[in-house]
Design an enzyme around this catalytic site. Structure first.
Site, PDB file in Angstrom:
ATOM      1  N   ARG A   1       6.753  -8.108   1.523  1.00  0.00           N
ATOM      2  CA  ARG A   1       7.632  -7.647   2.609  1.00  0.00           C
ATOM      3  C   ARG A   1       8.283  -8.844   3.300  1.00  0.00           C
ATOM      4  O   ARG A   1       9.451  -8.809   3.673  1.00  0.00           O
ATOM      5  CB  ARG A   1       6.816  -6.821   3.622  1.00  0.00           C
ATOM      6  CG  ARG A   1       7.681  -6.247   4.734  1.00  0.00           C
ATOM      7  CD  ARG A   1       6.871  -5.438   5.726  1.00  0.00           C
ATOM      8  NE  ARG A   1       6.383  -4.219   5.134  1.00  0.00           N
ATOM      9  CZ  ARG A   1       5.222  -3.648   5.465  1.00  0.00           C
ATOM     10  NH1 ARG A   1       4.455  -4.193   6.384  1.00  0.00           N
ATOM     11  NH2 ARG A   1       4.844  -2.529   4.893  1.00  0.00           N
TER      12      ARG A   1
ATOM     13  N   LYS B   1       0.839  -1.211   0.000  1.00  0.00           N
ATOM     14  CA  LYS B   1       0.000   0.000   0.000  1.00  0.00           C
ATOM     15  C   LYS B   1       0.875   1.263   0.000  1.00  0.00           C
ATOM     16  O   LYS B   1       0.633   2.196  -0.759  1.00  0.00           O
ATOM     17  CB  LYS B   1      -0.965  -0.016   1.205  1.00  0.00           C
ATOM     18  CG  LYS B   1      -1.959  -1.184   1.142  1.00  0.00           C
ATOM     19  CD  LYS B   1      -3.008  -1.126   2.219  1.00  0.00           C
ATOM     20  CE  LYS B   1      -2.599  -1.718   3.538  1.00  0.00           C
ATOM     21  NZ  LYS B   1      -2.359  -3.156   3.562  1.00  0.00           N
ATOM     22  N   THR B   2       1.891   1.275   0.847  1.00  0.00           N
ATOM     23  CA  THR B   2       2.782   2.451   0.900  1.00  0.00           C
ATOM     24  C   THR B   2       3.529   2.609  -0.420  1.00  0.00           C
ATOM     25  O   THR B   2       3.640   3.716  -0.962  1.00  0.00           O
ATOM     26  CB  THR B   2       3.803   2.272   2.048  1.00  0.00           C
ATOM     27  OG1 THR B   2       3.106   1.923   3.226  1.00  0.00           O
ATOM     28  CG2 THR B   2       4.609   3.539   2.276  1.00  0.00           C
TER      29      THR B   2
ATOM     30  N   ASP C   1      -1.670   6.231   6.682  1.00  0.00           N
ATOM     31  CA  ASP C   1      -1.697   4.802   6.989  1.00  0.00           C
ATOM     32  C   ASP C   1      -2.649   4.546   8.162  1.00  0.00           C
ATOM     33  O   ASP C   1      -2.905   5.455   8.957  1.00  0.00           O
ATOM     34  CB  ASP C   1      -0.261   4.362   7.357  1.00  0.00           C
ATOM     35  CG  ASP C   1      -0.072   2.868   7.139  1.00  0.00           C
ATOM     36  OD1 ASP C   1      -0.986   2.207   6.594  1.00  0.00           O
ATOM     37  OD2 ASP C   1       0.989   2.348   7.516  1.00  0.00           O
TER      38      ASP C   1
ATOM     39  N   THR D   1      -5.988  -1.955   6.976  1.00  0.00           N
ATOM     40  CA  THR D   1      -6.146  -3.408   6.987  1.00  0.00           C
ATOM     41  C   THR D   1      -7.593  -3.765   7.337  1.00  0.00           C
ATOM     42  O   THR D   1      -7.969  -4.921   7.300  1.00  0.00           O
ATOM     43  CB  THR D   1      -5.220  -4.036   8.068  1.00  0.00           C
ATOM     44  OG1 THR D   1      -5.410  -3.311   9.288  1.00  0.00           O
ATOM     45  CG2 THR D   1      -3.768  -3.961   7.652  1.00  0.00           C
TER      46      THR D   1
END
Ligand code: ADE
Length: 384
Positions: free
Chosen positions: A265, A112-113, A157, A206
């Protein structure tokens, strides 16, 4: 003051709770018996947080940033989402407009980032990044909004955690690019409106269901990120290995991809741990066998389950005959935080079909029983 950055500098760490420690005393006598080799989580070594998909502070460093793709064309996976974003970018450029506000949701660690930074790069604008819990006071969000340049991306976020007062300020900012400020107190309080530069808000969460509908409705685009396929993760591992100048075979990279629980990640983190292993043991090229051997050392099994996943499933099986059992009960029996179980562990267990959610609670599926070396009860087998 909120944490602001045009570059992807560290965000203030959220209060994402550290999973609690396993307390043996909480276990009841096992009611289910293992049928094969002991893969008991009780016997595992120290709990390795390698598979927690939340970013660690060191993963927000500049060195880490060079692993991020910068352009949409470099971004691997999320094909449908990329297409949607590509069209939105092209259309906004042709019309010389800012991008619509965008809400990205899905499990942590899926990009997302990164996508938010890519959007800014593609549009040729700046990206300011913050996290919702840092926007405590009206002046935090006001300062951020006033500092935006035309077209900038503002990335928030954990947007489901916005304080109410901040959220209400955002409504007019998102809709009319207007900042309503209240001056003075009590009966002498007056409201003034300031105009803002047009900007694009990218919210990440989330828990899309936890957003209020007035906030959700103000996003022009709402997009879900899904777990990555093995072949997508393989490409990501190979790309990262290339940047790190690390010799790796396709099979070695595939083994890492398989154990990364659909999350880039985690794939990159596992690659780095395997690199340490290869270096210390002076093993040279990263092969499938070496990747498997290294990851076993970190208690990550061939499906990418770690100590906590196995513990959650084992407690469900041994203490509750596989369920149905409520989330809070699982949390109490394992000493894990219910929200962490729900947001961090469950999505992948659901995805691989090891867990089902029903109105009566969670159920460990027959596949989970078998994976952990138990014989599923007949009732479970009939569901297969
Ligand atoms: N590194 C992490 N995620 C990635 C992605 N989706 N594409 C390319 N490199 C990545």
């Amino acid at each position: 003051m909120a944490i602001i950055s045009s570059n992807p500098q560290p965000l203030k760490p959220g209060d994402s709770s550290q999973p609690g420690l396993f307390s043996d005393g909480m276990l009841k006598e096992p009611s289910a018996k293992r049928t094969s080799n002991d893969k008991s989580p009780h016997s595992s070594a120290a709990k390795e947080p390698l598979l927690e998909p939340e970013a660690k502070p060191e993963e927000r460093s500049q060195q880490e940033e060079r692993l991020r793709p910068r352009r949409l064309s470099e971004y691997i996976g999320q094909k449908d989402l990329k297409e949607v974003l590509d069209i939105a970018i092209q259309a906004a450029k042709v019309r010389q407009e800012t991008l619509d506000h965008l809400l990205l949701y899905g499990p942590p660690g899926l990009g997302k980032t990164t996508l938010s930074l890519i959007l800014a790069e593609e549009m040729g604008v700046g990206c300011k990044m913050t996290t919702a819990p840092a926007l405590e006071r009206p002046r935090d969000i006001a300062g951020l909004l006033m500092g935006l340049q035309p077209g900038d991306v503002l990335f928030i976020d954990e947007i489901h955690r916005l304080p109410k007062v901040t959220e209400e300020i955002l409504y007019a900012a998102m809709e009319d690019f207007r900042l309503d400020v209240t001056l003075g107190k009590g009966t002498s309080a007056r409201t003034r409106s300031l105009s803002l530069k047009r900007f694009t808000l990218v919210g990440a969460t989330t828990r899309v269901g936890a957003l209020t509908s007035p906030l959700r409705d103000r996003f022009g685009l709402i997009q879900r990120l899904r777990f990555y396929e093995i072949d997508e993760l393989l490409q990501i591992v190979l790309r990262t290995a290339g940047i790190l100048k690390m010799p790796v075979t396709d099979e070695g990279a595939t083994e890492i991809a398989r154990r990364s629980r659909g999350t880039p990640r985690i794939a990159n983190r596992l690659l780095k741990r395997v690199r340490d292993y290869v270096q210390v043991k002076e093993l040279g090229n990263l092969t499938e066998a070496i990747a498997a051997e290294a990851l076993e050392r970190y208690n990550i099994d061939p499906l990418g389950l770690d100590w906590t996943d196995r513990r959650l499933l084992t407690v469900m099986i041994e203490n509750f005959n596989g369920g149905p059992v409520g989330l809070e009960t699982i949390a109490a029996a394992t000493g894990e935080d219910a929200q962490t179980i729900e947001e961090v562990y469950e999505p992948y267990l659901l995805q691989i079909g090891y867990l089902n959610r029903t109105s009566r609670g969670r159920i460990a599926t027959a596949a989970a029983w078998k994976h952990l070396g138990y014989t599923p009860p007949d009732a479970q087998l009939s569901i297969l």
